[in-house]
Design a protein around this motif. Structure first.
Motif, short mmCIF file in Angstrom:
data_model
loop_
_atom_site.label_atom_id
_atom_site.label_comp_id
_atom_site.label_asym_id
_atom_site.label_seq_id
_atom_site.Cartn_x
_atom_site.Cartn_y
_atom_site.Cartn_z
N LEU A 340 62.72 36.27 22.20
CA LEU A 340 62.52 35.08 23.35
C LEU A 340 60.93 34.42 23.12
O LEU A 340 61.05 32.95 23.60
N ASN A 341 59.78 35.62 22.76
CA ASN A 341 58.79 34.80 23.01
C ASN A 341 58.30 32.99 21.96
O ASN A 341 58.04 32.67 22.28
N ASN A 342 59.27 33.11 20.54
CA ASN A 342 58.78 32.56 19.58
C ASN A 342 59.48 31.15 19.92
O ASN A 342 59.06 30.01 20.28
N LEU A 343 61.23 31.29 20.95
CA LEU A 343 61.86 30.45 21.52
C LEU A 343 60.97 29.51 22.71
O LEU A 343 60.67 28.97 22.57
N VAL A 344 60.64 30.57 23.74
CA VAL A 344 59.13 30.17 24.39
C VAL A 344 58.41 28.62 24.29
O VAL A 344 58.31 27.53 24.31
N ASP A 345 57.59 28.99 23.16
CA ASP A 345 56.83 29.35 22.04
C ASP A 345 56.79 28.16 21.46
O ASP A 345 56.50 26.79 21.65
N ASN A 346 57.84 27.44 21.05
CA ASN A 346 58.12 26.79 19.65
C ASN A 346 58.99 25.73 21.68
O ASN A 346 57.83 24.25 20.99
N ALA A 347 58.84 26.07 22.59
CA ALA A 347 60.01 24.53 23.34
C ALA A 347 58.18 23.90 23.91
O ALA A 347 58.42 23.02 24.56
N ILE A 348 57.64 25.00 24.27
CA ILE A 348 56.34 24.51 24.88
C ILE A 348 55.55 23.58 23.86
O ILE A 348 55.34 22.48 24.20
N ARG A 349 55.02 24.41 22.89
CA ARG A 349 54.82 23.37 21.64
C ARG A 349 55.60 22.10 21.64
O ARG A 349 54.71 21.24 20.93
N TYR A 350 56.75 22.11 21.48
CA TYR A 350 57.19 20.61 20.49
C TYR A 350 58.27 20.09 21.94
O TYR A 350 58.15 19.02 21.38
N ALA A 351 57.73 19.88 23.24
CA ALA A 351 58.46 19.71 23.84
C ALA A 351 57.44 18.40 24.82
O ALA A 351 58.33 17.17 24.78
N GLY A 352 56.67 18.72 24.60
CA GLY A 352 55.83 17.74 24.99
C GLY A 352 54.66 17.65 26.17
O GLY A 352 55.80 18.28 27.21
N PRO A 353 53.98 17.01 26.74
CA PRO A 353 53.95 16.81 27.88
C PRO A 353 54.80 16.96 28.86
O PRO A 353 54.98 15.65 29.10
#
Length: 444
Positions: A340-353
């Protein structure tokens, strides 16, 4: 060292010896009745052939009709007596202590501490007795038992010799397998041919072939992993080396501060990459599985969202949790937290501001569903089948990353027998990563 041949020999020899003893005993007891009947028949024949004339002399009628007179002083193992009333007229053993017979037929008499088996026939007032000591019968039977048992005992060394070489011949395929395995190494995982092997050995060899196949896959994955890791680590390490050299040549404080910032960023990226590599290595299929327990997905998601709230806020991401019920699954709490940490980190990194990221935990029939959705740029459908590969990064993303996050997610999902899929996010925008865990029967 324990010898399989010696172990088989220690089992087979006593078993064969016991079988021979039992066969001899069975033959002995089976022939006991036959021998008793034979001896009884002999006693009847002797009694019927015995004749006494008027002078009290005993004669035996032979097959030729002639009469053979027996001398009264001859003693034999078969005792012959002629009685008239209580007076004995003839005996082959005058010292025998047998009393006068009472009636015709078979009878056992104990005299002077010895048991006699007797047969009495009557001719007028004359009684003819044929007697034999029981001890003599048992001696005859003992002699038969020795004759039956001696061949079994004498053949035991020859049998041991045949078993020793026979077992050695039977175990030859195992030596051939061992010789073939000794030639194997990490570069040669060729299967063992089972065509000419005995049926008893084939299951073992098939299991070894399966092990060789899994080892070959593991070694291949390890080689690829090391090669990919070396390639991925080379770039940030080289970048840090160049920045360190530039820092020594910086001519102003502003330039030094800029280079130090780049070094800090590179160091953070390198640390993240090393952590992801270690996590992926720890989750390799050949490594020992983590302990399994009941994991509350709702509580786990709440904890991860709380931990990542500040990072999301720093990246101007609206991070939230959607969970209306308690959902539990069987698995490793530590590994599911990494997932779950990886999924959330990926979403935060790639979703954009100014994007939003939602973590959803719900129950859907017989499955527990965990979703991480965002309304960012998402992943093109052409790349969705490849993003599970290690170190693969979609060309549509400009944010830096190791390319290992989704590989780790897939590996943990496989360990939990969960299905994982990629779909479009809310309103067909962004990305939704969905995992479905099968609930145990007690929770369905």
């Amino acid at each position: 060292m324990t010898s399989l041949r010696r172990r088989l020999l220690l089992w087979l020899l006593p078993a064969t010896f016991l079988a021979g003893v039992l066969a001899s005993a069975g033959t002995y007891w089976g022939s006991l009745d036959e021998l008793n009947d034979l001896l009884n028949d002999q006693m009847r024949v002797i009694a019927r052939q015995a004749q006494v004339d008027d002078d009290g002399k005993l004669s035996l009628a032979g097959r030729d009709g002639k009469k053979h007179v027996s001398k009264g002083d001859e003693a034999d193992r078969v005792l012959l007596q002629v009685w008239r009333g209580q007076a004995i007229q003839f005996t082959t053993d005058p010292a025998s202590p047998l009393p006068a017979p009472l009636h015709p037929g078979f009878a056992d008499i104990i005299a002077d501490g010895q048991t006699w088996h007797t047969f009495v026939s009557q001719s007028g007032d004359t009684l003819i007795r044929v007697a034999q000591a029981r001890q003599a019968r048992w001696e005859a039977l003992a002699a038969i038992a020795v004759h039956l048992f001696w061949p079994v005992l004498s053949l035991l060394p020859l049998l041991a010799l045949f078993l020793w070489f026979g077992i050695g011949y039977g175990l030859r395929p195992l030596r051939q397998i061992a010789s073939g395995l000794a030639r194997r190494n990490a570069s040669n995982m060729e299967r063992i041919d089972t065509a000419a092997l005995p049926g008893e050995v084939k299951p073992l060899v098939e299991a070894l072939n399966d092990l060789l196949l899994r080892l070959d896959r593991s070694f291949t994955m390890q080689k690829h992993f090391i090669a990919d890791a070396a390639h991925e680590l080379r770039t940030p390490i080289m970048g840090l080396s160049i920045q360190a050299q530039l820092l020594l040549r910086a001519s102003s404080a502003a330039e030094r501060e800029s280079i130090q910032t780049q070094i800090q960023t590179g160091t953070t990226r390198l640390a993240h990459l090393a952590e992801q590599l270690l996590t992926l290595a720890r989750l390799a299929p050949e490594t020992e599985g983590a302990s399994v327990s009941i994991v509350d997905l709702s509580a786990l998601a709440r904890s991860v969202v709380t931990d990542r709230a500040r990072i999301a806020e720093a990246n101007q991401i609206d991070l939230g949790l959607v969970s209306t019920e308690t959902v539990t699954v069987e698995g490793s709490g530590d590994n599911l937290r990494i997932l779950l940490n990886n999924l959330v980190d990926n979403a935060i990194r790639y979703a954009g501001p100014r994007a939003s990221v939602d973590v959803v935990v719900r129950r859907n029939g017989e499955t527990a569903v965990l979703e991480v959705s965002d309304n960012g740029p998402g992943i093109p459908e052409a790349d969705r089948s490849r993003v599970w590969e290690r170190f693969y990064r979609s060309s549509a993303h400009t944010a830096s990353g190791s390319g290992l996050g989704l590989s780790i997610v897939k590996r943990i999902a496989e360990q939990h027998r969960a299905t994982v899929s990629l779909d479009a996010g809310p309103d067909s925008k962004g990305l939704t990563v969905r995992l479905c865990f099968y609930l145990p029967p007690s929770q369905q």
